[in-house]
Motif scaffolding. Structure first.
Motif, PDB file in Angstrom:
ATOM      1  N   ASP A 161      18.046 -69.788 119.296  1.00 26.71           N
ATOM      2  CA  ASP A 161      17.824 -70.024 117.863  1.00 26.71           C
ATOM      3  C   ASP A 161      17.449 -68.727 117.150  1.00 26.71           C
ATOM      4  OD1 ASP A 161      18.368 -72.702 118.261  1.00 26.71           O
ATOM      5  OD2 ASP A 161      16.256 -73.343 118.192  1.00 26.71           O
ATOM      6  N   GLN A 162      16.589 -67.924 117.767  1.00 24.79           N
ATOM      7  CA  GLN A 162      16.202 -66.649 117.171  1.00 24.79           C
ATOM      8  C   GLN A 162      17.405 -65.724 117.042  1.00 24.79           C
ATOM      9  OE1 GLN A 162      13.023 -65.169 119.607  1.00 24.79           O
ATOM     10  NE2 GLN A 162      11.559 -66.690 118.889  1.00 24.79           N
ATOM     11  N   ASN A 163      18.243 -65.685 118.070  1.00 25.40           N
ATOM     12  CA  ASN A 163      19.452 -64.850 118.017  1.00 25.40           C
ATOM     13  C   ASN A 163      20.388 -65.309 116.918  1.00 25.40           C
ATOM     14  OD1 ASN A 163      18.664 -63.170 120.081  1.00 25.40           O
ATOM     15  ND2 ASN A 163      19.836 -64.228 121.661  1.00 25.40           N
ATOM     16  N   SER A 164      20.511 -66.613 116.777  1.00 25.90           N
ATOM     17  CA  SER A 164      21.385 -67.160 115.742  1.00 25.90           C
ATOM     18  C   SER A 164      20.884 -66.780 114.351  1.00 25.90           C
ATOM     19  CB  SER A 164      21.451 -68.684 115.886  1.00 25.90           C
ATOM     20  OG  SER A 164      22.231 -69.240 114.865  1.00 25.90           O
ATOM     21  N   ARG A 165      19.566 -66.908 114.126  1.00 29.35           N
ATOM     22  CA  ARG A 165      18.998 -66.524 112.830  1.00 29.35           C
ATOM     23  C   ARG A 165      19.159 -65.020 112.585  1.00 29.35           C
ATOM     24  NH1 ARG A 165      15.184 -70.334 114.455  1.00 29.35           N
ATOM     25  NH2 ARG A 165      13.675 -68.760 115.105  1.00 29.35           N
ATOM     26  N   ALA A 166      18.982 -64.225 113.629  1.00 32.14           N
ATOM     27  CA  ALA A 166      19.145 -62.769 113.485  1.00 32.14           C
ATOM     28  C   ALA A 166      20.590 -62.417 113.125  1.00 32.14           C
ATOM     29  CB  ALA A 166      18.729 -62.068 114.774  1.00 32.14           C
ATOM     30  N   GLU A 167      21.553 -63.102 113.731  1.00 29.80           N
ATOM     31  CA  GLU A 167      22.957 -62.859 113.414  1.00 29.80           C
ATOM     32  C   GLU A 167      23.257 -63.247 111.966  1.00 29.80           C
ATOM     33  OE1 GLU A 167      25.406 -64.878 116.261  1.00 29.80           O
ATOM     34  OE2 GLU A 167      24.707 -63.639 117.928  1.00 29.80           O
ATOM     35  N   GLN A 168      22.685 -64.353 111.505  1.00 28.81           N
ATOM     36  CA  GLN A 168      22.894 -64.778 110.118  1.00 28.81           C
ATOM     37  C   GLN A 168      22.306 -63.758 109.146  1.00 28.81           C
ATOM     38  OE1 GLN A 168      21.131 -68.684 109.975  1.00 28.81           O
ATOM     39  NE2 GLN A 168      22.912 -69.685 110.900  1.00 28.81           N
ATOM     40  N   ARG A 169      21.099 -63.267 109.444  1.00 24.96           N
ATOM     41  CA  ARG A 169      20.484 -62.244 108.587  1.00 24.96           C
ATOM     42  C   ARG A 169      21.332 -60.971 108.589  1.00 24.96           C
ATOM     43  NH1 ARG A 169      15.632 -64.229 110.881  1.00 24.96           N
ATOM     44  NH2 ARG A 169      15.637 -62.564 112.417  1.00 24.96           N
ATOM     45  N   SER A 170      21.832 -60.617 109.741  1.00 24.03           N
ATOM     46  CA  SER A 170      22.651 -59.410 109.847  1.00 24.03           C
ATOM     47  C   SER A 170      23.917 -59.555 109.003  1.00 24.03           C
ATOM     48  CB  SER A 170      23.015 -59.158 111.310  1.00 24.03           C
ATOM     49  OG  SER A 170      23.864 -58.042 111.424  1.00 24.03           O
ATOM     50  N   ARG A 171      24.540 -60.724 109.037  1.00 25.44           N
ATOM     51  CA  ARG A 171      25.741 -60.953 108.226  1.00 25.44           C
ATOM     52  C   ARG A 171      25.411 -60.899 106.732  1.00 25.44           C
ATOM     53  NH1 ARG A 171      27.304 -66.160 110.577  1.00 25.44           N
ATOM     54  NH2 ARG A 171      26.494 -65.622 112.594  1.00 25.44           N
ATOM     55  N   LEU A 172      24.250 -61.459 106.365  1.00 23.56           N
ATOM     56  CA  LEU A 172      23.864 -61.400 104.950  1.00 23.56           C
ATOM     57  C   LEU A 172      23.615 -59.965 104.510  1.00 23.56           C
ATOM     58  CD1 LEU A 172      21.401 -64.428 104.638  1.00 23.56           C
ATOM     59  CD2 LEU A 172      23.636 -64.157 103.526  1.00 23.56           C
ATOM     60  N   ILE A 173      22.958 -59.187 105.351  1.00 18.34           N
ATOM     61  CA  ILE A 173      22.693 -57.785 105.036  1.00 18.34           C
ATOM     62  C   ILE A 173      24.013 -57.032 104.906  1.00 18.34           C
ATOM     63  CG2 ILE A 173      21.730 -55.633 105.941  1.00 18.34           C
ATOM     64  CD1 ILE A 173      19.426 -57.361 107.107  1.00 18.34           C
ATOM     65  N   ASP A 174      24.950 -57.287 105.823  1.00 13.23           N
ATOM     66  CA  ASP A 174      26.260 -56.626 105.767  1.00 13.23           C
ATOM     67  C   ASP A 174      27.010 -57.025 104.496  1.00 13.23           C
ATOM     68  OD1 ASP A 174      25.774 -55.388 108.170  1.00 13.23           O
ATOM     69  OD2 ASP A 174      26.992 -56.768 109.368  1.00 13.23           O
ATOM     70  N   THR A 175      26.839 -58.260 104.068  1.00 14.16           N
ATOM     71  CA  THR A 175      27.540 -58.743 102.867  1.00 14.16           C
ATOM     72  C   THR A 175      27.016 -58.041 101.626  1.00 14.16           C
ATOM     73  OG1 THR A 175      27.874 -60.910 103.878  1.00 14.16           O
ATOM     74  CG2 THR A 175      28.047 -60.807 101.490  1.00 14.16           C
ATOM     75  N   TYR A 176      25.705 -57.851 101.552  1.00  9.86           N
ATOM     76  CA  TYR A 176      25.115 -57.233 100.363  1.00  9.86           C
ATOM     77  C   TYR A 176      25.096 -55.705 100.426  1.00  9.86           C
ATOM     78  CZ  TYR A 176      23.689 -61.887  98.980  1.00  9.86           C
ATOM     79  OH  TYR A 176      23.684 -63.201  98.601  1.00  9.86           O
ATOM     80  N   ALA A 177      25.341 -55.144 101.568  1.00 10.83           N
ATOM     81  CA  ALA A 177      25.239 -53.691 101.697  1.00 10.83           C
ATOM     82  C   ALA A 177      26.513 -52.988 101.342  1.00 10.83           C
ATOM     83  CB  ALA A 177      24.865 -53.321 103.122  1.00 10.83           C
TER      84      ALA A 177
END
Length: 68
Positions: free
Chosen positions: A52-68
């Motif tokens: 679950d932690q890995n999944s949330r980290a991947e989602q945050r990473s995708r959001l950061i990549d989207t806004y960056a």
């Protein structure tokens, strides 16, 4: 005490000890099985938590990549 009485007593005592030993080993096995089940549950819960932690980290990473 006569010989037959002594043989009977020894036989009864041996049988009681055998039954007691069997009961003790059964109790130990049940306790060990219970501990193993609890360990497995903890391991499964820990694995799910990490996933679950890995999944949330991947989602945050995708959001950061989207806004960056």
């Amino acid at each position: 005490m006569n010989v037959n009485g002594l043989k009977s007593y020894n036989s009864a005592m041996s049988q009681a000890l055998t039954q007691s030993t069997r009961q003790i080993f059964d109790d130990v096995r049940k306790s060990a099985d219970s501990v193993d089940n609890k360990k497995q549950q903890l391991a499964d819960q820990s694995l799910k938590s990490v996933q679950d932690q890995n999944s949330r980290a991947e989602q945050r990473s995708r959001l950061i990549d989207t806004y960056a």
